[in-house]
Design an enzyme around this catalytic site. Structure first.
Site, short mmCIF file in Angstrom:
data_model
loop_
_atom_site.label_atom_id
_atom_site.label_comp_id
_atom_site.label_asym_id
_atom_site.label_seq_id
_atom_site.Cartn_x
_atom_site.Cartn_y
_atom_site.Cartn_z
N HIS A 151 2.92 2.06 11.68
CA HIS A 151 3.48 3.38 11.35
C HIS A 151 2.99 4.53 12.22
CE1 HIS A 151 3.90 1.50 7.08
NE2 HIS A 151 4.70 0.94 7.96
N HIS A 154 -4.87 -1.49 8.85
CA HIS A 154 -3.62 -0.73 9.01
C HIS A 154 -3.33 -0.52 10.50
CE1 HIS A 154 -0.28 1.77 8.35
NE2 HIS A 154 -0.75 2.60 7.43
N PRO A 199 0.83 -1.21 0.00
CA PRO A 199 0.00 0.00 0.00
C PRO A 199 0.86 1.25 0.00
CG PRO A 199 0.06 -0.97 2.19
CD PRO A 199 0.76 -1.93 1.28
N MET A 200 0.49 2.22 -0.85
CA MET A 200 1.24 3.48 -0.95
C MET A 200 0.28 4.64 -1.16
SD MET A 200 4.36 2.11 -3.33
CE MET A 200 3.23 1.06 -4.25
N THR A 201 0.24 5.56 -0.19
CA THR A 201 -0.64 6.71 -0.27
C THR A 201 -0.21 7.65 -1.39
OG1 THR A 201 -1.14 6.62 2.09
CG2 THR A 201 -1.50 8.73 0.99
N TYR A 230 -0.15 5.10 13.39
CA TYR A 230 -1.54 5.51 13.26
C TYR A 230 -2.38 4.89 14.38
CZ TYR A 230 0.22 7.34 8.91
OH TYR A 230 0.97 8.04 7.99
#
Length: 382
Positions: free
Chosen positions: A188, A185, A41-43, A190
Site C-alpha cells: 500500500h 506490512h 488488518p484494519m487501522t 508504505y
C-alpha cells in the site's frame, strides 16, 4: 420458479459447501488454524498514546469468538522514530504498549482464536511534524513520495540497518508476548513497498535497480525477523501492487517479475504471502484467471492469503471516497477458487468489521443474518 423444497435444498448445499471449503484446518509453520478465514488488518486509531487498552482486547476477542481462524491486527508501529504518523495508532514497542498487546493476545486465545501483529513503518507516508515523534524526518528509499515529489530524506546505510533491526525486535517481542506469528506490512505504498516500487526507489546502490535488488530490503527484514524468532514461528509478508493514491501501480508487470520479487523473500524465511487486492476476483496478469494470491502461490511455492472486497458489492475506495454503503453478497466465486487451491486462506476486512460473527454465520448457514458494512458507522463498530 423453484419450489420451496428445491430452494431449501439449494441453501443446504451452499451451506455444506461453505463449511467443507472454509472450515478445513490449515497449518502454517508451527501454527494450526481451525479454518481458512483470516481477519484482515484494519487501522482504527483507537489506541491513545499508542497503547492498546481493554477495548482493543475486547474488539479482537469478539472476532475470535465470532469464528475467525486467524486475526491479523491493525498495523502497529515498530520501534523507529520515523515509523508512524499518528499517536492513536498502536505501537509494538515500549513496555506499556507491549503489556497491552499481551492482554489482547490472551483475550483472543481465551476466545479460541489465533492472532499475529502486523508490523508497520509508514516511510514517506509520514506527515512532517506528526506524532508520535514530531521531530522525526520523513524517510524513504530515495526520499520520494508516492506522487513523485522529493519531500523527504533518502535512507542511509545506517537508517536501513536501524529499520531492519526494529522490525526484528518487533518480531521477537511478538513471540515473547504470546502471539502466534507475525505479519510484515510491505503493501500500500508504505516503507517496505516504497523499496519494492521503481517510482519511489531510485537508489543506485544494492537496494535499487532491478526487481531483485529492490526486493533486497524486504528480504533482509524477513531474514532478520526469521533469525529473531523460533524456526516454526510463522512470518507472513503482506504486499500489494496498488498504493493509496496510485491504484494502477505495479511492482511486478509479469509473472517473471513477481517471481524475482517473491523468491528472495521466500528464501529469507517468509512462510506465507498476504496478497492485497481491491477485488479478489480480478485476474492479475493477461492470459490467466489467477488472481495475485494465485500467482504468488504458483511462483513462490508458499502459502498465500487472498483479500479484496470479500462478501461485499462495493470496493473499499468507493466506500471511503464516495460514501457508498456496502451490501453483503454470496461467496460462491471465492469458494470456487479455494476449491481449486488457487490460494490457501482468505482475509475478510470490512465484512468482519461490520459483523464480528461473519465467520460463524458463513460457516453455519446464517448468511441471511449478515450485517452490512457502513463506513459512516465506523466509530461505533467494536
Amino acid at each position: 420458479m423453484p419450489s420451496s423444497s428445491s430452494s431449501s435444498s439449494s441453501s443446504t448445499n451452499s451451506t455444506a459447501r461453505a463449511t467443507s471449503v472454509l472450515a478445513r484446518p490449515f497449518t502454517l509453520g508451527g501454527l494450526t488454524l481451525r479454518n481458512r478465514i483470516v481477519m484482515a488488518p484494519m487501522t482504527r486509531e483507537f489506541s491513545p498514546g499508542g497503547v492498546p487498552g481493554a477495548d482493543v482486547a475486547e474488539y479482537y476477542a469478539r472476532r475470535a469468538a465470532g469464528g475467525a481462524g486467524l486475526i491479523v491486527t491493525e498495523g502497529t508501529y515498530i520501534g523507529h522514530d520515523s515509523a508512524g504518523t499518528s499517536d492513536r495508532v498502536p505501537r509494538f514497542h515500549g513496555e506499556d504498549a507491549l503489556a497491552g498487546w499481551s492482554e489482547v493476545a490472551q483475550a483472543v486465545h481465551r476466545a479460541g482464536g489465533k492472532i499475529v501483529p502486523q508490523l508497520w513503518h509508514v516511510g514517506m507516508a509520514r506527515a512532517a511534524g506528526a506524532p508520535p515523534v514530531p521531530q522525526a524526518p520523513q524517510l524513504g528509499p530515495s526520499g520520494i513520495s508516492i506522487d513523485g515529489s522529493a519531500a523527504g530524506k533518502a535512507m542511509t546505510s545506517q537508517d536501513v540497518d536501524d529499520v531492519i533491526a526494529a522490525f526484528a525486535a518487533g518480531a521477537a517481542a511478538a513471540e515473547a508476548r504470546g502471539f502466534d506469528g507475525v505479519e510484515l506490512h510491505g503493501a500500500h505504498g508504505y516503507l517496505i513497498d516504497q523499496f519494492l516500487w521503481a517510482r519511489t526507489n531510485q537508489r543506485s546502490d544494492g537496494y535499487g535497480g532491478d526487481t531483485a535488488s529492490r526486493a533486497r530490503f524486504a528480504a533482509e527484514i524477513v531474514a532478520a525477523c526469521r533469525q529473531a524468532v523460533s524456526p516454526d514461528f510463522p512470518i507472513i509478508f503482506r504486499f500489494s501492487q496498488w498504493k493509496m493514491g496510485a491504484y494502477e501501480a505495479k511492482i511486478a508487470e509479469s509473472p517473471q517479475e513477481l517471481d524475482a520479487l517473491l523468491t528472495p523473500l521466500a528464501e529469507a524465511g517468509a512462510d506465507a504471502f498476504h496478497c492485497s487486492t481491491r477485488r479478489f476476483w480480478l485476474p492479475e496478469f493477461d492470459g490467466s484467471d489467477l488472481n495475485l494470491a494465485g500467482w504468488a502461490k504458483k511462483v513462490s511455492g508458499k502459502a498465500t492469503i487472498s483479500v479484496g472486497s470479500v462478501g461485499l458489492d462495493v470496493d473499499f475506495t468507493k466506500a471511503l471516497f464516495q460514501g457508498e454503503r456496502s451490501s453483503a453478497t454470496d461467496i460462491a466465486a471465492l469458494l470456487d477458487r479455494l476449491e481449486r487451491d488457487e490460494f490457501d486462506l482468505v482475509a475478510v476486512g470490512r465484512s468482519m468489521l461490520g459483523d464480528p460473527e461473519w465467520a460463524a454465520k458463513i460457516l453455519s448457514g446464517r448468511a441471511d443474518e449478515l450485517k452490512p458494512f457502513d463506513l459512516r458507522a465506523l466509530g461505533t463498530l467494536y
